[in-house]
Design an enzyme around this catalytic site. Structure first.
Site, mmCIF file in Angstrom:
data_model
loop_
_atom_site.group_PDB
_atom_site.id
_atom_site.type_symbol
_atom_site.label_atom_id
_atom_site.label_comp_id
_atom_site.label_asym_id
_atom_site.label_seq_id
_atom_site.Cartn_x
_atom_site.Cartn_y
_atom_site.Cartn_z
ATOM 1 N N THR A 274 46.739 41.041 34.693
ATOM 2 C CA THR A 274 45.721 41.520 34.691
ATOM 3 C C THR A 274 45.498 42.629 33.984
ATOM 4 O OG1 THR A 274 46.206 42.784 36.476
ATOM 5 C CG2 THR A 274 44.557 40.629 37.051
ATOM 6 N N GLY B 273 47.054 33.679 23.199
ATOM 7 C CA GLY B 273 48.302 33.826 24.277
ATOM 8 C C GLY B 273 48.386 35.022 24.696
ATOM 9 N N THR C 164 40.551 39.668 34.738
ATOM 10 C CA THR C 164 39.947 39.440 35.828
ATOM 11 C C THR C 164 38.674 40.603 36.414
ATOM 12 O OG1 THR C 164 41.214 41.741 36.282
ATOM 13 C CG2 THR C 164 42.169 38.849 36.357
ATOM 14 N N GLU D 180 34.637 37.155 23.821
ATOM 15 C CA GLU D 180 35.064 36.336 24.831
ATOM 16 C C GLU D 180 34.017 36.208 26.010
ATOM 17 O OE1 GLU D 180 38.659 34.630 26.608
ATOM 18 O OE2 GLU D 180 38.920 36.315 26.364
ATOM 19 N N SER E 59 47.820 36.773 28.910
ATOM 20 C CA SER E 59 48.751 36.926 30.159
ATOM 21 C C SER E 59 49.825 36.323 30.128
ATOM 22 C CB SER E 59 47.884 35.965 30.852
ATOM 23 O OG SER E 59 46.618 36.453 31.195
ATOM 24 N N SER F 172 45.032 28.293 28.355
ATOM 25 C CA SER F 172 44.327 26.964 28.308
ATOM 26 C C SER F 172 44.802 26.672 26.704
ATOM 27 C CB SER F 172 42.883 26.901 28.703
ATOM 28 O OG SER F 172 42.635 27.528 30.313
ATOM 29 N N GLU G 183 38.354 41.970 38.995
ATOM 30 C CA GLU G 183 39.179 43.416 39.264
ATOM 31 C C GLU G 183 39.269 44.791 37.773
ATOM 32 O OE1 GLU G 183 39.312 40.545 42.286
ATOM 33 O OE2 GLU G 183 40.257 41.071 39.879
#
Length: 380
Positions: free
Chosen positions: A137, A129, A362, A246, A131, A163, A364
């Site tokens: 981001t 848990g 992300t 990760e 985002s 997910s 970026e």
């Protein structure tokens, strides 16, 4: 320098490949292989159990937690073979690679005895848990709050793009425990047992696959204080360490390289000529996969030498995104419209590439971190 695998690593890889060749063809296809589907999750439990029986699910863990203290290189060989086949561990790779190690590093003895055995046995599903609708981001801007009420926290807020949230039994949850704090201060990690009163899970249709994205809505969800991982208000250090594992724990470049080779072989076996545009796309994509591989190995080398996390993890993550996207472009060049046939390997690669720059931080944000932490540029 010429890099080569040691003989014991090669023998281990051969054993893994032989097992995969025997196990996967008759079980790993169709809905079973679609990320996040219930068939995928059900099969991942079976598959992870088979790995656990062989000592291959958590081989890098200390023996006291059910592992065999295998080297980071041994784990890398295992991960490459599993990811090239489409990651049949499903959500179990998160458990083995970073959720379990995070609990080992920061958990209490009670947390470790409760949560680690099911992970090492391969029969539990976790979700993360992190985002939120307004802080996807930028995790440090999270708003989900956990207010202390005696021996419990009362959690309110939303998480998104989670997910396996609809099938998970536990959630590794990032919350703000100090309402007066800002940015990286006042954040804590809670281990939430699911389902829970007040927790609503909504599935979000997505291009990657069935059940890949979910929204978690917390309304006065009570979590025991004993379920906090690490010190109160100091969760940012805990989660930063977890994220460093990760980012390269999933060698997505291996899957991309596997799909690219299969697309090339399929075209050649069908006597389809690859024109100059296709050959150039293939060359660029293969180079990107190789760059991602080498950068990932640099991070693995750091781990093998017990060095702290470095910006090399961000660089490897960015390189993997580039590799996934360039392989998708090469597949489109090789197969054209046929690449979009639902269920094909190349189609899966194209759809995954669309989300490649979001998972595990992300693209970026990774570039911003590289510019500051590696190149020393000022924050814009």
């Amino acid at each position: 320098m010429e890099f080569g695998w040691e003989s014991d690593h090669l023998a281990y890889r051969d054993d893994v490949v032989a097992f995969l060749d025997e196990e996967l063809p008759s079980h790993w296809h169709g809905a079973t292989a679609v990320l996040g589907s219930r068939e995928n999750v059900a099969y991942s439990r079976r598959f992870a159990g088979l790995l656990a029986e062989r000592g291959w699910l958590t081989p890098h863990w200390p023996s006291e937690y059910g592992g065999e203290e295998a080297s980071p290189w041994m784990l890398a060989a295992l991960g490459e073979e599993l990811w090239s086949r489409g990651e049949p561990r499903g959500p179990q790779y998160m458990n083995a690679n970073w959720i379990g190690p995070s609990i080992m590093a920061h958990g209490t003895p009670e947390q470790q005895s409760r949560y680690l055995p099911p992970i090492s046995a391969g029969n539990v599903v976790w979700c993360q848990g992190f985002s939120e609708p307004d802080s996807g981001t930028d995790l440090a801007s999270l708003r989900t709050r956990a207010e202390r009420d005696g021996a419990e926290y009362v959690v309110n807020g939303e998480k998104i793009w989670t997910s396996y949230g609809d099938v998970a039994e536990h959630c590794y949850l990032l919350v703000r425990t100090d309402p007066q704090s800002e940015r990286h201060q006042g954040i804590s990690v809670l281990l939430v047992d699911m389902p829970a009163d007040g927790l609503e899970v909504n599935t979000i249709p997505g291009v990657v696959g069935e059940h890949s994205f979910n929204e978690l809505v917390f309304r006065d969800v009570r979590v025991p204080v004993e379920n906090r991982l690490g010190p109160e208000h100091e969760g940012w250090a805990v989660v930063r360490e977890a994220l460093s594992f990760e980012r390269v724990g999933a060698p997505r470049w291996a899957r991309a390289a596997f799909v690219l080779n299969e697309a090339i072989e399929a075209a050649l076996s069908a006597d389809r000529k690859l024109d100059e545009v296709a050959l150039q796309a293939i060359g660029v994509a293969k180079s990107a996969c190789e760059a991602a591989r080498i950068l990932s190995y640099r991070v693995i080398d750091e781990r093998a030498r017990d060095l702290p996390p470095s910006p090399h993890g961000n660089m490897a993550r960015a390189a993997m995104v580039q590799a996934e996207r360039l392989v998708a472009e090469a597949c489109l060049t090789i197969d054209g419209p046929e690449t979009l046939a639902y269920g094909s390997r190349a189609d899966h690669q194209v759809r995954k590439s669309l989300a490649a720059g979001v998972a595990a931080g992300t693209y970026e944000v990774q570039l911003n971190l590289i510019s500051r932490l590696h190149l020393g540029l000022p924050k814009g």
